[in-house]
Structures are given as C-alpha cells and as structure tokens.
Design a protein around this motif. Structure first.
Motif, PDB file in Angstrom:
ATOM      1  N   LYS A  34       0.810  -1.229   0.000  1.00 43.38           N
ATOM      2  CA  LYS A  34       0.000   0.000   0.000  1.00 43.38           C
ATOM      3  C   LYS A  34       0.835   1.268   0.000  1.00 43.38           C
ATOM      4  O   LYS A  34       1.945   1.301   0.516  1.00 43.38           O
ATOM      5  N   TYR A  35       0.243   2.322  -0.552  1.00 45.81           N
ATOM      6  CA  TYR A  35       0.796   3.668  -0.447  1.00 45.81           C
ATOM      7  C   TYR A  35       0.188   4.301   0.797  1.00 45.81           C
ATOM      8  O   TYR A  35      -1.033   4.313   0.953  1.00 45.81           O
ATOM      9  N   GLY A  36       1.040   4.805   1.669  1.00 47.66           N
ATOM     10  CA  GLY A  36       0.528   5.449   2.873  1.00 47.66           C
ATOM     11  C   GLY A  36       0.903   6.912   2.933  1.00 47.66           C
ATOM     12  O   GLY A  36       0.055   7.789   2.873  1.00 47.66           O
ATOM     13  N   CYS A  37       2.191   7.192   3.026  1.00 52.19           N
ATOM     14  CA  CYS A  37       2.619   8.569   3.234  1.00 52.19           C
ATOM     15  C   CYS A  37       3.530   9.100   2.130  1.00 52.19           C
ATOM     16  O   CYS A  37       3.609  10.298   1.929  1.00 52.19           O
ATOM     17  N   GLY A  38       4.250   8.242   1.462  1.00 55.19           N
ATOM     18  CA  GLY A  38       5.156   8.658   0.406  1.00 55.19           C
ATOM     19  C   GLY A  38       6.490   9.198   0.876  1.00 55.19           C
ATOM     20  O   GLY A  38       7.302   9.631   0.061  1.00 55.19           O
ATOM     21  N   VAL A  39       6.742   9.185   2.188  1.00 51.34           N
ATOM     22  CA  VAL A  39       8.007   9.701   2.721  1.00 51.34           C
ATOM     23  C   VAL A  39       8.689   8.711   3.671  1.00 51.34           C
ATOM     24  O   VAL A  39       9.479   9.100   4.527  1.00 51.34           O
ATOM     25  N   ALA A  40       8.362   7.445   3.543  1.00 53.66           N
ATOM     26  CA  ALA A  40       9.007   6.366   4.311  1.00 53.66           C
ATOM     27  C   ALA A  40       8.766   6.447   5.819  1.00 53.66           C
ATOM     28  O   ALA A  40       9.580   5.979   6.597  1.00 53.66           O
ATOM     29  N   GLN A  41       7.652   7.020   6.223  1.00 51.96           N
ATOM     30  CA  GLN A  41       7.381   7.150   7.647  1.00 51.96           C
ATOM     31  C   GLN A  41       6.396   6.111   8.191  1.00 51.96           C
ATOM     32  O   GLN A  41       6.558   5.636   9.301  1.00 51.96           O
ATOM     33  N   CYS A  42       5.381   5.755   7.416  1.00 50.00           N
ATOM     34  CA  CYS A  42       4.301   4.932   7.972  1.00 50.00           C
ATOM     35  C   CYS A  42       4.532   3.436   7.852  1.00 50.00           C
ATOM     36  O   CYS A  42       4.056   2.665   8.690  1.00 50.00           O
ATOM     37  N   GLY A  43       5.212   2.980   6.812  1.00 52.25           N
ATOM     38  CA  GLY A  43       5.491   1.556   6.645  1.00 52.25           C
ATOM     39  C   GLY A  43       4.452   0.760   5.884  1.00 52.25           C
ATOM     40  O   GLY A  43       4.613  -0.445   5.702  1.00 52.25           O
ATOM     41  N   ALA A  44       3.395   1.383   5.402  1.00 51.26           N
ATOM     42  CA  ALA A  44       2.377   0.652   4.644  1.00 51.26           C
ATOM     43  C   ALA A  44       2.960   0.044   3.371  1.00 51.26           C
ATOM     44  O   ALA A  44       2.464  -0.959   2.871  1.00 51.26           O
ATOM     45  N   CYS A  45       4.030   0.625   2.866  1.00 54.75           N
ATOM     46  CA  CYS A  45       4.644   0.185   1.614  1.00 54.75           C
ATOM     47  C   CYS A  45       5.777  -0.812   1.817  1.00 54.75           C
ATOM     48  O   CYS A  45       6.494  -1.141   0.875  1.00 54.75           O
TER      49      CYS A  45
END
Length: 148
Positions: A34-45
């Motif tokens: 998944k795409y979550g934040c796009g800045v490597a902070q949330c971890g969904a990806c």
C-alpha cells in the motif's frame, strides 16, 4: 530492467528512478503493498529486499534490481511468514487492514533475523504506523511468535 519479485523474474520498462512501490503496484499489478505517506514514515509500503524490510515508496527500482523482492502476495509461501499471518489472525490484529501487509513483512523479517526477539527488539522493529491502533495486539502476537 529485470526484477525478481516473489521468486519470479519480471521485466519492467520504467525509468530507473521510479519508486519500487509504483512498479510493484502499477506495472506488476501486485496491489497488496500500500501507499501510505510517500516519505518512508508509515510503513504501509514495506516489502522485503533480500529479506530486509524496506520502504518501497522511496526506494528507486534501480536500487533493488539485483535483490530478491518479497511482497505480501507471497509471504505465506515462507514458513515464518505463514506463522506471522496465523498469529495475526489469532490475536485479531487486522482491523481496517491497510497497514497489515507492511506489518506482516516487518514481523517476518524480524523473526527470520532473530527467532526469539525480546521486548526491546520487538519494540524497535515494529514501528510501522497503524491508524486503528492495534499496537497491543501486534505486540501480543509477536510475544507469542517469539516463544516459538
């Protein structure tokens, strides 16, 4: 460019700086990541690159072209990944489920590195965000998995 995704060689025609996440989702149709934040902070990806968890939203595809990439679609083929998925179910970890592919891959990587992680190691590794706040259930599942 050739990639190894979930044990299979795949050819993709993308710019070398394309984020791995978009190659996985848009070019290969594997939408569990998944795409979550796009800045490597949330971890969904989160996916695994040679067994290490990485944030695919900020990693250029050229940076992992020589590594074996594992996504959630193949995690149950790995015995440790299968154990994680089963423990997640037992502890009712998933709520909305959006972050779970990243959570499961992160947990699998930790347990493959250390089959018996302690509380500190679990807390240090399991830093992906969960909008539903299932952190206690994640910790309970990880404690169970660490006991074997």
């Amino acid at each position: 460019m050739e990639l190894t995704i979930n044990g299979k060689k795949r050819q993709v025609d993308v710019a070398p700086d394309t984020p791995l996440l978009w190659v996985i989702r848009e070019e290969l149709g594997l939408t569990g990541t998944k795409y979550g934040c796009g800045v490597a902070q949330c971890g969904a990806c989160t996916v695994l690159a040679d067994g290490r968890p990485i944030r695919s939203c900020v990693i250029p595809v050229s940076g992992v072209a020589d590594q074996a990439i594992t996504t959630i679609e193949a995690i149950e083929e790995d015995p440790e990944g299968k154990r994680v998925v089963e423990a997640w179910g037992e502890h009712q970890v998933p709520q909305c489920g959006y972050c779970q592919s990243g959570q499961v891959l992160t947990a699998t990587a930790l347990l493959k590195r250390n089959a018996r992680p302690g509380e500190t190691e679990i807390a240090a590794a399991m830093v992906n965000l969960c909008r539903c706040g299932t952190y206690n259930a994640i910790t309970d599942a990880m404690r169970q998995l660490a006991k074997g």
